[in-house]
Design a protein around this motif. Structure first.
Motif, PDB file in Angstrom:
ATOM      1  N   ARG A  77       1.375  -1.168   0.087  1.00  0.00           N
ATOM      2  CA  ARG A  77       0.125  -0.135   0.486  1.00  0.00           C
ATOM      3  C   ARG A  77       1.082   1.433   0.224  1.00  0.00           C
ATOM      4  O   ARG A  77       1.991   1.142   0.956  1.00  0.00           O
ATOM      5  N   SER A  78       0.099   2.016  -0.826  1.00  0.00           N
ATOM      6  CA  SER A  78       1.221   3.150  -0.980  1.00  0.00           C
ATOM      7  C   SER A  78       0.275   4.450  -0.734  1.00  0.00           C
ATOM      8  O   SER A  78      -0.618   5.110  -1.415  1.00  0.00           O
ATOM      9  N   SER A  79       0.906   5.924  -1.482  1.00  0.00           N
ATOM     10  CA  SER A  79      -0.111   7.311  -1.662  1.00  0.00           C
ATOM     11  C   SER A  79       1.294   7.835  -3.184  1.00  0.00           C
ATOM     12  O   SER A  79       2.544   7.515  -2.762  1.00  0.00           O
ATOM     13  N   TYR A  81       1.196  12.083  -4.931  1.00  0.00           N
ATOM     14  CA  TYR A  81       0.288  13.039  -5.389  1.00  0.00           C
ATOM     15  C   TYR A  81       0.857  13.284  -7.271  1.00  0.00           C
ATOM     16  O   TYR A  81       2.048  13.719  -7.418  1.00  0.00           O
ATOM     17  N   ARG A 137      -4.043  13.891  -4.983  1.00  0.00           N
ATOM     18  CA  ARG A 137      -3.260  13.319  -4.103  1.00  0.00           C
ATOM     19  C   ARG A 137      -4.722  11.481  -4.218  1.00  0.00           C
ATOM     20  O   ARG A 137      -5.477  11.022  -4.075  1.00  0.00           O
ATOM     21  N   VAL A 138      -3.713  10.405  -4.085  1.00  0.00           N
ATOM     22  CA  VAL A 138      -4.164   9.087  -4.928  1.00  0.00           C
ATOM     23  C   VAL A 138      -3.315   8.034  -4.076  1.00  0.00           C
ATOM     24  O   VAL A 138      -2.139   8.067  -3.543  1.00  0.00           O
ATOM     25  N   GLU A 139      -4.319   7.058  -3.293  1.00  0.00           N
ATOM     26  CA  GLU A 139      -3.904   5.989  -1.915  1.00  0.00           C
ATOM     27  C   GLU A 139      -4.279   5.150  -3.576  1.00  0.00           C
ATOM     28  O   GLU A 139      -5.465   4.251  -3.363  1.00  0.00           O
ATOM     29  N   ALA A 168      -5.212   3.187  -8.260  1.00  0.00           N
ATOM     30  CA  ALA A 168      -5.294   2.997  -7.556  1.00  0.00           C
ATOM     31  C   ALA A 168      -6.671   2.340  -6.819  1.00  0.00           C
ATOM     32  O   ALA A 168      -6.874   1.594  -6.887  1.00  0.00           O
ATOM     33  N   ARG A 169      -7.209   2.879  -5.515  1.00  0.00           N
ATOM     34  CA  ARG A 169      -8.098   2.412  -4.360  1.00  0.00           C
ATOM     35  C   ARG A 169      -9.612   2.490  -5.037  1.00  0.00           C
ATOM     36  O   ARG A 169     -10.452   1.760  -5.232  1.00  0.00           O
TER      37      ARG A 169
END
Length: 221
Positions: A77-79, A81, A137-139, A168-169
């Motif tokens: 899991r990460s994010s 921008y 911002r995207v998780e 993207a989640r």
């Protein structure tokens, strides 16, 4: 005294054409090399599968900026921008609800300089869909860009490494969320491919030997 027949006169010299033999030998060596390469890839894929099975449940990590993606970060899991979208890439893909369609991958700028980031933002039913998403911002989960590299540069180790990509989640309006990554998405079929290439090499040798025997067979009187 009766003269004895000379056995050497009854035998024909075996003629082996040089150029066809060299071409067949080269083709066989290439096929054997492909089989060995597949065996090497099998070991690498086994390690990646081990991480891919457990990484989605591990704590989030920083998104990698440069390729290649380490095996211990795959599907973590990460994010990221996305400052602005500078282009789109469309690939066949699967949505989180199990349906298939077209995965829209945003090519994002992350600042005035730098490598940028790739984000698979969602899935649609039309390849020419124009996502309204412009960034933010995207998780999600760490993955890799679709692999369109040519085979022989990959074998020779000269192909560029795959760039990191974020799955993207959630998806923007008009798109379905991309299916979360699974270890099953990385099938380890390299052993079957290796056996296939070795089999092709053996068949090529057998066929060529039979062709030479037929070529050198004595003509019926």
């Amino acid at each position: 005294m009766t003269a004895q027949p000379d056995p050497a006169k009854g035998r024909r010299a075996v003629r082996i054409p040089v150029l066809p033999t060299l071409l067949v030998a080269l083709a066989v060596l290439v096929m054997i090399g492909l089989g060995v390469w597949q065996l090497q890839r099998r070991g690498e894929k086994a390690q990646a599968l081990t991480f891919a099975a457990t990484n989605p449940g591990r704590p989030p990590v920083a998104f990698p900026k440069l390729p290649p993606v380490p095996a211990d970060l795959l599907f973590r899991r990460s994010s990221a921008y996305c400052l602005r979208v500078v282009g789109w890439q469309v690939e066949a893909g699967r949505a989180a609800d199990g349906s298939t369609g077209y995965r829209h991958i945003a090519q994002c700028a992350t600042g005035a300089e730098g490598p940028g980031v790739m984000i698979a933002v969602g899935v649609s039913q039309k390849p020419d869909e124009k996502p309204a998403w412009t960034g933010g911002r995207v998780e999600g989960w760490i993955s890799q860009e679709p692999d369109h590299r040519a085979l022989f540069p990959r074998i020779g180790g000269k192909a560029p490494p795959l760039r990191p990509m974020l799955i993207a989640r959630t998806a923007p309006p008009g798109l379905k969320p991309v299916a979360p990554p699974r270890a099953a998405d990385l099938p380890n079929n390299h052993l079957a491919y290796a056996v296939q290439w070795f089999f092709f090499a053996a068949i090529a040798v057998i066929i060529y030997i039979l062709a030479l025997r037929r070529r050198n067979a004595p003509n019926p009187a």
